[in-house]
Every structure is written in structure tokens, then in C-alpha cells.
Design an enzyme around this catalytic site. Sequence first.
Site, PDB file in Angstrom:
ATOM      1  N   HIS A  80      32.467  -1.988  -9.134  1.00 32.96           N
ATOM      2  CA  HIS A  80      33.235  -1.245 -10.155  1.00 32.96           C
ATOM      3  C   HIS A  80      34.198  -2.018 -10.797  1.00 32.96           C
ATOM      4  O   HIS A  80      34.509  -1.801 -11.928  1.00 32.96           O
ATOM      5  CB  HIS A  80      33.488  -0.033  -9.698  1.00 32.96           C
ATOM      6  CG  HIS A  80      34.986  -0.034  -8.875  1.00 32.96           C
ATOM      7  ND1 HIS A  80      34.962   0.214  -7.560  1.00 32.96           N
ATOM      8  CD2 HIS A  80      36.169  -0.013  -9.353  1.00 32.96           C
ATOM      9  CE1 HIS A  80      36.173  -0.012  -7.065  1.00 32.96           C
ATOM     10  NE2 HIS A  80      36.894   0.077  -8.029  1.00 32.96           N
ATOM     11  N   ASP A 105      29.385  -1.124  -3.136  1.00 31.67           N
ATOM     12  CA  ASP A 105      30.375  -1.445  -4.075  1.00 31.67           C
ATOM     13  C   ASP A 105      31.279  -2.905  -3.873  1.00 31.67           C
ATOM     14  O   ASP A 105      32.370  -3.060  -3.556  1.00 31.67           O
ATOM     15  CB  ASP A 105      31.380  -0.302  -3.854  1.00 31.67           C
ATOM     16  CG  ASP A 105      32.456  -0.394  -5.110  1.00 31.67           C
ATOM     17  OD1 ASP A 105      32.099  -1.106  -6.089  1.00 31.67           O
ATOM     18  OD2 ASP A 105      33.774   0.078  -4.954  1.00 31.67           O
ATOM     19  N   SER A 151      44.415  -1.511  -6.846  1.00 30.11           N
ATOM     20  CA  SER A 151      44.282  -2.228  -5.517  1.00 30.11           C
ATOM     21  C   SER A 151      42.789  -2.331  -5.178  1.00 30.11           C
ATOM     22  O   SER A 151      42.505  -2.963  -4.002  1.00 30.11           O
ATOM     23  CB  SER A 151      44.915  -1.579  -4.345  1.00 30.11           C
ATOM     24  OG  SER A 151      44.493  -0.317  -4.239  1.00 30.11           O
TER      25      SER A 151
END
Length: 170
Positions: free
Chosen positions: A17, A48, A130
Amino acid sequence: TGFVVDQDRGIILTNRHITGVGPMRATATFDRHEELEVEVLYRDPVHDFGFFQYDPAQLRLTRCAEISLDPQGLRVGTEVRVIGNDAGEKLQILSGTIARVDRNVPEFHTIYNDENTFYAGAGASTSGGSSGSPVLNKAGKAIALNAAGQEGTASAFFLPLDRVKYALEL
């Protein structure tokens, strides 16, 4: 956030992402504020994570170090540190303990389809910024990749590194 996993080939691990789904221009900032252009090297079609690549010969001020991947180190009870750009800060070091290794996929409200992957969970209070941070054990090895935090709680979602390590070795 991302971190170097192969200093010789100039490969940075981050979340898919972060790499996006289409063409993109990006810059990596290293120590001493040294910036280099990076390209998307790989986006996993299901999970991801993705890799950026930079030219290691272009680093002038920074002595680059890679973080070793240790997928087998992800176990309940392991104390961890998440080092990254949490909440837009330049550097944050958050601590936690792996509480679960069987969490369901985080709700990204997007097209990601990690439903066949269990995530690890910890009370590490990670938040926006983060993503892509290394989740380190006491030996300084990455045992997971920070993927998401749950708003309003101290819960964090960590992606196991088994598939990441496999893709890196291809």
C-alpha cells in the site's frame, strides 16, 4: 517507512500500500538526510508487501546497512521494537510483545486481499506513518513487517516475513 534488506542490490522492503498499484516516482531518505530516487521493483499480487530499488553506488554520505530477515523468529511472547516514521515523526521506536500470530487481515477498506494470511498482533501502538517499519527482535533481526495499526487502540498488525523472504530470494 521501509528498510534495506539487500544493501548490495539496493532493495528496500515496504508495504504494497506504500508502493501503490501504478507507476510512481518516489524518493528514499537515508541517514544524514541523503535522498535517492527509488523505483518499484516488486509488488506482491496478494500480500501487503513490495520492494523499492535504489542504486547503491549513488550513496555518498551514508554507510548503508541491511536488516536481516528472520521469519522463524515470529513467536508469541517475543519482545519487539518497531522503528519507523510513526505519526509523521522523523523517527520513533515503539516497543511491544507479540501477543498473537493468528490475527485476521486488517480492514484496509481497499482492494487488498490478504484473507489467506494470518497477521501477528501486538500492543505496540503503531499508527499512520509506521507502515513498512521493521519489527525487530532483541537480536536486531526483522521478524515481521508493520502493516497497520488499529485506531483508538494499542493494537498493531504485523505481516509475517515468510513470503517476503521467498520473493527476495527469487
